[in-house]
Write an enzyme that holds these catalytic residues in place. Structure first.
Site, PDB file in Angstrom:
ATOM      1  N   PRO A   1       0.815  -1.217   0.000  1.00  0.00           N
ATOM      2  CA  PRO A   1       0.000   0.000   0.000  1.00  0.00           C
ATOM      3  C   PRO A   1       0.848   1.265   0.000  1.00  0.00           C
ATOM      4  CG  PRO A   1      -0.908  -1.603   1.521  1.00  0.00           C
ATOM      5  CD  PRO A   1       0.412  -2.148   1.061  1.00  0.00           C
ATOM      6  N   ALA A   2       0.323   2.307  -0.614  1.00  0.00           N
ATOM      7  CA  ALA A   2       1.091   3.531  -0.848  1.00  0.00           C
ATOM      8  C   ALA A   2       1.301   4.382   0.390  1.00  0.00           C
ATOM      9  CB  ALA A   2       0.409   4.365  -1.933  1.00  0.00           C
TER      10      ALA A   2
ATOM     11  N   LYS B   1      10.604  -5.569  12.092  1.00  0.00           N
ATOM     12  CA  LYS B   1      12.043  -5.365  11.927  1.00  0.00           C
ATOM     13  C   LYS B   1      12.853  -6.153  12.954  1.00  0.00           C
ATOM     14  CE  LYS B   1      10.859  -0.616  10.684  1.00  0.00           C
ATOM     15  NZ  LYS B   1       9.559  -0.567  11.370  1.00  0.00           N
TER      16      LYS B   1
ATOM     17  N   ASP C   1       3.290  -0.497   9.980  1.00  0.00           N
ATOM     18  CA  ASP C   1       4.743  -0.646  10.105  1.00  0.00           C
ATOM     19  C   ASP C   1       5.111  -0.816  11.576  1.00  0.00           C
ATOM     20  OD1 ASP C   1       7.533  -0.060   8.596  1.00  0.00           O
ATOM     21  OD2 ASP C   1       7.576   0.860  10.584  1.00  0.00           O
TER      22      ASP C   1
ATOM     23  N   TYR D   1       9.997  -1.413  19.404  1.00  0.00           N
ATOM     24  CA  TYR D   1       9.008  -0.445  19.855  1.00  0.00           C
ATOM     25  C   TYR D   1       8.294  -0.920  21.117  1.00  0.00           C
ATOM     26  CZ  TYR D   1       9.582   1.364  15.065  1.00  0.00           C
ATOM     27  OH  TYR D   1      10.086   1.839  13.884  1.00  0.00           O
TER      28      TYR D   1
ATOM     29  N   GLY E   1       2.810   4.290  10.903  1.00  0.00           N
ATOM     30  CA  GLY E   1       3.943   3.977  11.750  1.00  0.00           C
ATOM     31  C   GLY E   1       3.471   3.708  13.165  1.00  0.00           C
TER      32      GLY E   1
ATOM     33  N   HIS F   1      16.649  -3.675  10.994  1.00  0.00           N
ATOM     34  CA  HIS F   1      16.296  -2.332  11.448  1.00  0.00           C
ATOM     35  C   HIS F   1      17.432  -1.322  11.247  1.00  0.00           C
ATOM     36  CE1 HIS F   1      13.368  -0.310  14.472  1.00  0.00           C
ATOM     37  NE2 HIS F   1      13.913   0.595  13.699  1.00  0.00           N
TER      38      HIS F   1
END
Length: 317
Positions: free
Chosen positions: A2-3, A69, A35, A40, A7, A102
């Site tokens: 997808p464009a 990642k 993403d 995280y 995040g 990452h």
């Protein structure tokens, strides 16, 4: 792919639960690209959110594009597959659409330290070692755990070596990209090699960790050129940054917990294109202003990872 994506690097200033709710809201609005990253610290909560929306029938797994990642302390060969499997367990998925290395530099935190701590054992890029990691990334594709693999925060010199030696070339290079940090040479090289550029911090990063802020930093959305063009199009300067990114050919992954902002970012991709003269004007406001400096990751003699990026000519082999 997808464009535009959402995040999810926000747990340093909002709760994991808030990020998970943002993922649900984004999918309701129409996002299909999320993403993520193990570092995280919120993949378990995001996994529960993904499970909720899939179980509700709002979206099928095949409609989603999920990226994660490999963190820096998992570059050792035997850790790569295990790390990916842990991410899959946390996200409650059978496979990832994309799995990235990452950072190109391994970083081994002292036991009990989190990512915000300064590590005495950050190491420079050594191509032979990186390729050992990359062979295990390729194995993830063979095992069906990741459908595509890619890199993040890589320079051209490093990518040239990887492309020379890889059996599966990176599908993506994720990197900081916004109007004040356009990285034109790296961007053009990535595109020329058939690698999709994905841009993080597409509207700058005013909420980035304090460790990455300096007095020289600028905030993209205050730029007069941005403001003038945004006003002409009737959109917020931050939304213009997202629109510029997509029209340039990169995939922006802005983070937001505000449904109104999420919707504005998504809808900006369907509004009339920026003119050639507007794109040219935006190309001229590049200030080479990197916002994510990696100051937390120290190597010997107080060097940061940004210093290490500049050693490509010495370490490439």
């Amino acid at each position: 792919m997808p464009a535009i994506g959402l995040g999810t690097f926000g747990s340093d200033h909002v709760s994991n639960e808030t990020v998970a709710e943002a993922v649900k809201s984004a999918i309701d609005i129409g996002y299909r690209h999320i993403d993520c990253a193990s570092v995280y610290g919120n993949e378990a909560e995001i996994g529960a959110a993904l499970r909720d929306v899939m179980d509700s029938g709002k979206v099928d797994r095949k409609e989603l594009w999920i990226t994660s990642k490999l963190w820096n302390d998992k570059h050792v060969e035997e850790d790569v597959v295990a790390s990916c499997k842990q991410t899959l367990a946390d996200l409650q998925l059978d496979y990832l659409d994309l799995y990235l290395v990452h950072w190109p530099f391994p970083n081994f935190h002292a036991k009990g330290c989190d990512v915000s701590s300064r590590s005495p054992d950050a190491r420079p890029y050594i191509h032979e070692n990186f390729m050992r990691t990359w062979r295990q990334m390729e194995k993830l594709v063979e095992l069906g755990l990741a459908r595509s693999i890619g890199t993040s925060n890589m320079t051209q010199a490093k990518l040239e070596l990887v492309l020379r030696d890889a059996a599966i070339k990176p599908a993506v290079n994720e990197m900081e990209l916004h109007p004040h940090f356009q990285q034109p040479e790296l961007f053009d090289y990535v595109v020329s090699q058939g690698i999709q550029p994905v841009g993080f911090c597409p509207i700058g990063s005013p909420a980035r960790p304090e460790r990455d802020k300096t007095s020289e930093d600028t905030v993209d959305t205050e730029d007069p050129v941005l403001c003038e063009i945004a006003e002409k199009h009737g959109i917020h300067p931050a939304t213009l940054c997202v629109k510029w990114a997509e029209q340039r050919g990169q995939i922006p992954i802005p983070f937001s917990t505000n449904p109104r902002n999420m919707r504005a970012n998504l809808e900006s991709l369907t509004t009339p294109k920026l003119s050639d003269s507007e794109m040219e004007a935006l190309s001229k406001i590049d200030k080479n202003c990197r916002l994510i400096k990696g100051q937390v990751f120290l190597w010997k003699d107080g060097q940061t990872w940004e210093d290490l990026w500049d050693l490509d000519g010495k370490i490439a082999q």
